[in-house]
Every structure is written in C-alpha cells, then in structure tokens.
Scaffold this motif. Sequence first.
Motif, PDB file in Angstrom:
ATOM      1  N   UNK A 148      77.390  64.795 -20.462  1.00  0.00           N
ATOM      2  CA  UNK A 148      78.481  65.076 -19.522  1.00  0.00           C
ATOM      3  C   UNK A 148      79.771  65.374 -20.275  1.00  0.00           C
ATOM      4  N   UNK A 149      79.954  64.727 -21.424  1.00  0.00           N
ATOM      5  CA  UNK A 149      81.134  64.974 -22.238  1.00  0.00           C
ATOM      6  C   UNK A 149      81.159  66.358 -22.865  1.00  0.00           C
ATOM      7  N   UNK A 150      79.994  67.016 -22.924  1.00  0.00           N
ATOM      8  CA  UNK A 150      79.918  68.370 -23.492  1.00  0.00           C
ATOM      9  C   UNK A 150      80.217  69.453 -22.454  1.00  0.00           C
ATOM     10  N   UNK A 151      80.206  69.102 -21.173  1.00  0.00           N
ATOM     11  CA  UNK A 151      80.355  70.112 -20.119  1.00  0.00           C
ATOM     12  C   UNK A 151      81.706  70.820 -20.222  1.00  0.00           C
ATOM     13  N   UNK A 152      81.727  72.069 -19.801  1.00  0.00           N
ATOM     14  CA  UNK A 152      82.955  72.871 -19.807  1.00  0.00           C
ATOM     15  C   UNK A 152      83.454  73.027 -18.369  1.00  0.00           C
ATOM     16  N   UNK A 174      78.818  74.531 -22.718  1.00  0.00           N
ATOM     17  CA  UNK A 174      79.077  73.365 -23.561  1.00  0.00           C
ATOM     18  C   UNK A 174      78.132  73.288 -24.745  1.00  0.00           C
ATOM     19  N   UNK A 175      76.864  73.619 -24.520  1.00  0.00           N
ATOM     20  CA  UNK A 175      75.891  73.617 -25.616  1.00  0.00           C
ATOM     21  C   UNK A 175      76.222  74.691 -26.645  1.00  0.00           C
ATOM     22  N   UNK A 176      76.681  75.847 -26.170  1.00  0.00           N
ATOM     23  CA  UNK A 176      77.055  76.922 -27.092  1.00  0.00           C
ATOM     24  C   UNK A 176      78.175  76.442 -28.032  1.00  0.00           C
ATOM     25  N   UNK A 177      79.164  75.772 -27.471  1.00  0.00           N
ATOM     26  CA  UNK A 177      80.281  75.263 -28.275  1.00  0.00           C
ATOM     27  C   UNK A 177      79.811  74.155 -29.221  1.00  0.00           C
ATOM     28  N   UNK A 178      78.933  73.291 -28.724  1.00  0.00           N
ATOM     29  CA  UNK A 178      78.418  72.183 -29.537  1.00  0.00           C
ATOM     30  C   UNK A 178      77.628  72.712 -30.731  1.00  0.00           C
ATOM     31  N   UNK A 205      79.365  74.723 -38.016  1.00  0.00           N
ATOM     32  CA  UNK A 205      80.580  74.686 -38.838  1.00  0.00           C
ATOM     33  C   UNK A 205      80.541  73.498 -39.795  1.00  0.00           C
ATOM     34  N   UNK A 206      80.056  72.364 -39.313  1.00  0.00           N
ATOM     35  CA  UNK A 206      80.040  71.146 -40.122  1.00  0.00           C
ATOM     36  C   UNK A 206      78.886  71.116 -41.119  1.00  0.00           C
TER      37      UNK A 206
END
Length: 335
Positions: free
Chosen positions: A57-61, A146-150, A156-157
């Motif tokens: 839920x914290x990943x949702x946009x 949200x998954x795309x951003x995650x 990146x990391x």
Amino acid sequence: MSENSEFTFGAATGVGSMPGGDAREAARTVTGSFEDFPFLAELPARGPGADMIGRTAGMLVDLYARVEPSGWRLGDRPGRDTRRARSWLGEDLDALEEFTQEYQGLLKVQAVGPWTLAAALELRSGEAALSDPGACRDLAGSLAEGLRLHLDEVRRRVPGARLVLQLDEPSLTPVLRGQVRTASGYRTHRAVDRQIVEATLRDVIGVHADGPVVVHSCAPDVPFALLRRAGAASVSFDLSLLTERDDEAIGEAVEGGTRLFAGVVPSTDGPLSDPAGSVMGVRTLWRRLGLNPGLLAEAVTVTPTCGLAGASPDYARKALAHCVRAARSLADNPE
C-alpha cells in the motif's frame, strides 16, 4: 513473456519475509545464503506498514491507506501509516544496497498482486475494494505505476542486478471462486470473471517488461493455466498442497517453459530432512508427469514453503541454507 525465454533463474531463493526487525541482519543473511539469487527481505514483525499489505500500500501512486481496527483502509491523503511503510521500505533498500556492492546477478523483489490487494484493502464503506470494479481498476493502475517506480529505485541502488518481480497472490483462488468474505462476515463477494482477473494480472505483469515475473501463492489450488496466460514466467507454490488434480496444468506449464518455484523446505521451526529428502516430492511429481529428469534443474527453483516471518532467526538461516543444498541435490541426482 517470450522475451524472457532465455532468462536463467537461480537454483534456490527465499519467498520474501524474514523474522525479526533488523534490516541489516536480514540483508546479511539473505545475501550470504543466496550468492546468485538473493531477494529484498520483508520484516513484518516491525508492525503495520511492514506487513505485506501495508508495505505494498505504501508503494501505491495517488492512493493511500491507513490502519483501522478492521485492517488497511484507503483514504485521501498520505498519513502516518503511509510514511512509516515507506520509511521501512527505504531502510530495507539501504540494507540491501550495503550488502550488494558490486553485485552482478539475479535479485528478486516482492509486492502484493492486484487481486490480493483488492481483497485486503477496504474502501471508506468498510467493504473490500474487491466489491467495486472501478476501485479494482484504479487500484491495479496505481499498483502498476508504484511497481514501476519501485523497480527503478532498486535498479538505481543495485545497478548490476537483473531484477525478478514476485507478485504475492494468496487470495487469488478465493477471488476467482467468490470466497472472499464481506465486512459482516455473513456473505461473500461474488466471484470475479476469470477474463477480468487475467487481464488485470497481465497489465500489472507487463510493468516489468525487461525481466520475468513470478506469481506466488502458498494457498491450495493455484490457477497455473490462468497465470501462464497472464504472462507469469514462473509460479511459486507450496509443493505439499498440490494434488493430482494439478498434474495436467503443471505438466503443460513446464512444457510451455514456465519455471516452478517449488516450496519444499518448511517455513516454521522444526527438524529438516536431508537435502535429497526435501526434494523427493519434486522428483515424484516429475515421474508422475512423465517429464524428462534432465529438465529438473532447468525448470525448478527450490524455496521454503512460504515466508519465514514465523520462524526463529536461527531456523530461518538454516532453512535458506537447506534450500541451496536441496537444489544442489536435485541438480546432481535428478533421477
């Protein structure tokens, strides 16, 4: 996902959750156990926001959720619970980044899939989002973004990683069968049309176009054929819950190139058999299906039966190491 047909999976990995609340210790254990297929650990013992629903839920946009006595409920704006979920995910990513310096290889990240999320998140009315087709669509779209951003953040990391996305869908079969209870508990939500379920999954799976998606469920009656059609490159399941009714679907999946993430190592404390004994059920299944034993190592990744959140830290370490040894046994002695 034909573009992933040449993708080589690791022989063993974990499901996702680990015991305790120390992100660095979890990352150290996971990366030390799986040199070629680690995963981003989840630590639900920390509380709401670290649990699988709150974390996703914290990943949702543009959609937010907060904790109510009845569970997670969608709201208008990010609050304390959203901030806490995002903070813990950031902490886990920091730890993973620390222990994957210069890493080149497979890395698995997990999130709850759209249908389990729709069955678990409540609307303002208190009913599950599953009760409203429009809410289901909005939720799936928000999750995909949200998954795309995650995934971008993980790349990146850990720039040398080849990412595998796992969608956790333990509620998928109840959604398909109309077995998800309403808020009152006296009725169930009507079954969702299989074509809608499949199309929604296909859209979310499509977010990870440059890598494979595993769909995980440690519940009975995993819909293997539907998941294959939706584009899942792999299906993760508890081997002990299979029945001979599943044989045809599993045989077709393997022959179609789907990889099986076979949960064979118990996920809670108890005695562990020898590695060969742990994968005996996989060999038995293979013989029953009449499949070529030489395909075993190419078609099966060994995992615990489910997440390890309920295990002791000592057992969790032993279980992950046991998965590696069991996978080696399967590769060395496929017969």
